[in-house]
Design an enzyme around this catalytic site. Sequence first.
Site, short mmCIF file in Angstrom:
data_model
loop_
_atom_site.label_atom_id
_atom_site.label_comp_id
_atom_site.label_asym_id
_atom_site.label_seq_id
_atom_site.Cartn_x
_atom_site.Cartn_y
_atom_site.Cartn_z
N TYR A 180 2.04 5.19 19.97
CA TYR A 180 2.20 6.52 19.38
C TYR A 180 3.52 7.08 19.92
O TYR A 180 3.66 7.26 21.13
CB TYR A 180 1.04 7.44 19.75
CG TYR A 180 -0.23 7.14 18.99
CD1 TYR A 180 -0.55 7.85 17.84
CD2 TYR A 180 -1.10 6.15 19.41
CE1 TYR A 180 -1.71 7.57 17.12
CE2 TYR A 180 -2.27 5.86 18.71
CZ TYR A 180 -2.57 6.58 17.58
OH TYR A 180 -3.71 6.30 16.87
N HIS A 228 -12.26 14.17 10.95
CA HIS A 228 -11.84 13.69 12.27
C HIS A 228 -13.03 13.48 13.20
O HIS A 228 -13.85 14.38 13.39
CB HIS A 228 -10.89 14.71 12.90
CG HIS A 228 -10.42 14.32 14.26
ND1 HIS A 228 -9.48 13.33 14.48
CD2 HIS A 228 -10.77 14.76 15.51
CE1 HIS A 228 -9.26 13.19 15.78
NE2 HIS A 228 -10.04 14.04 16.43
#
EC number: 1.14.17.1
Length: 610
Positions: free
Chosen positions: A223, A405
């Site tokens: 990331y 999510h």
Amino acid sequence: MQGPSPSVREAASMYGTAVAVFLVILVAALQGSAPPESPFPYRIPLDPEGTLELSWNVSYVQETVHFQLLVRELKAGVLFGMSDRGELENADLVVLWTDGNSAYFGDAWSDQKGQIHLDAQQDYQLLRAQRTREGLSLLFKRPFGTCDPKDYLIEDGTVHLVYGILEEPFQSLEAINVSSLQTGLQRVQLLKPNISVPALPSDARTMEIRAPDVLVPGQETTYWCHITELPEGFSRHHIVMYEPIVTEGNEALVHHMEVFQCAAEFESFPHFSGPCDSKMKPERLNYCRHVLAAWALGAKAFYYPEEAGLAFGGPGSSRFLRLEVHYHNPLKIKGRRDSSGVRLYYTATLRRFDAGIMELGLVYTPVMAIPPQETAFVLTGYCTDKCTQLALPPSGIHIFASQLHTHLTGRKVVTVLARDGREKEVVNRDGHYSPHFQEIRMLKKVVSVHPGDVLITSCTYNTGDRTLATVGGFGILEEMCVNYVHYYPLTQLELCKSAVDPGFLQKYFHLVNRFNSEEVCTCPQASVPEQFASVPWNSFNRQVLKALYSFAPISMHCNKSSAVRFQGEWNLQPLPEIISKLEEPTRHCPASRGQSPAGPSTVSVGGGKG
């Protein structure tokens, strides 16, 4: 194995006719009002090398997906299909294979040992197989639902696509076992919404938020965080659309990207470009959490409705933005550079409504927990009628997009709208949800929420590989259940979530303590995670916890953007009473059942093996 009945020449003629008809139908059924750049508007690389590329189009009129699979370096065949979570076992497949003399194309399935079998019902229909300059192109179609128990039901939400490369001929389809092949999976939303594309305003400008020529680390997952800033004195604008910019050649590396706006209470943010988990990352970057854009593999441009835009810039808004790029590099390629990012389209002519983002679901708290060794444990969070009555305008709000999510054990997520005690419609549902594939999805139909309505968000979890309870919280090994809904007009309500009343949970721990010979830590100084960790997870304790969550009163968080609750009593609230639930949609089987071939088709692929 049953051989093909028509000759190759007849088959080619049939394919030619089918393709001509198909193209006429395709043009009529194309998505949106803008002219498409291709009859297959959606495209993704299937494998990390980019050897297999899938393009597709959806016809809601025919309830059919047309696929075009490009095989760049054909060896002895390829398999493609779908399965519940991306396993190659118990998968619904279509296979192109050769026995060394002829090549065949057939609908197949794999059993729990990975053995491949020809499907008695051939629902994948080959329309064309041809050599192109790029490789072998296979054009085929498949209905959403087939009523074949061996077939995968294509529905809204995430689809786990699987693939395999055959490197040598097989005498029969049954001789193939997936364990001997080079295989993989790719997640995608196949059924894109068939909505018209709003026209961009004439004064629309663009801004590119890009990674600065990043040297992608040679590891599987990275990331990358990059801080950028808006120009000095940048006034209030509306974002009306955004689209991905992916560096050419990196299409298989760039998995998803998000742009966040930083918190306005900080005057400045340190410039940083590096891995998000780096020890060098400044602590302050954790305050850059307000989502402006989110893209995932397979998604195209995201449009706001013509009457709304997402505000950014101007007083009370931070100039600092954080770009986060997820690189998925399973081959651990080294030396690759990347400048991917997101292109924002924005206008200074503010639209009638500001768009907003509201959090639905469960509060991030350890009082909501999932016992270990559960395969489908459901937790539910509520946005109650009392909160919507107080916080929504009289004309209501309109939800046009949603981002679901959870953390690692989430398997399904659904939000349902209820009115007057009756479930009315699904806001968003993903029955094959993956925490590794999260994108903001435009809804097929705008959902209007009125004051007094209830929004119910349920998440299903699988903790089969865990030995301790999984509690709610921010940590990656803790759990969440959230639906970030994108709506207009903007209201003060930013968070509408619930959790079980903590006092009732303590009654549960006392009960467990009394009914179990082992000492369960219910002492006041123990934290809730410690209490859950000491519960012996027999069937009684599991069932009682499940029952507690289904009847105990809740603590409601009906919060303004300042994290302050709206005025009122929000503790010990009764669960919303639902007197009628939505029925599962009934599936009708395709009428053209009699047209499918009884066995595989012979394919002339010319110039390669078989």
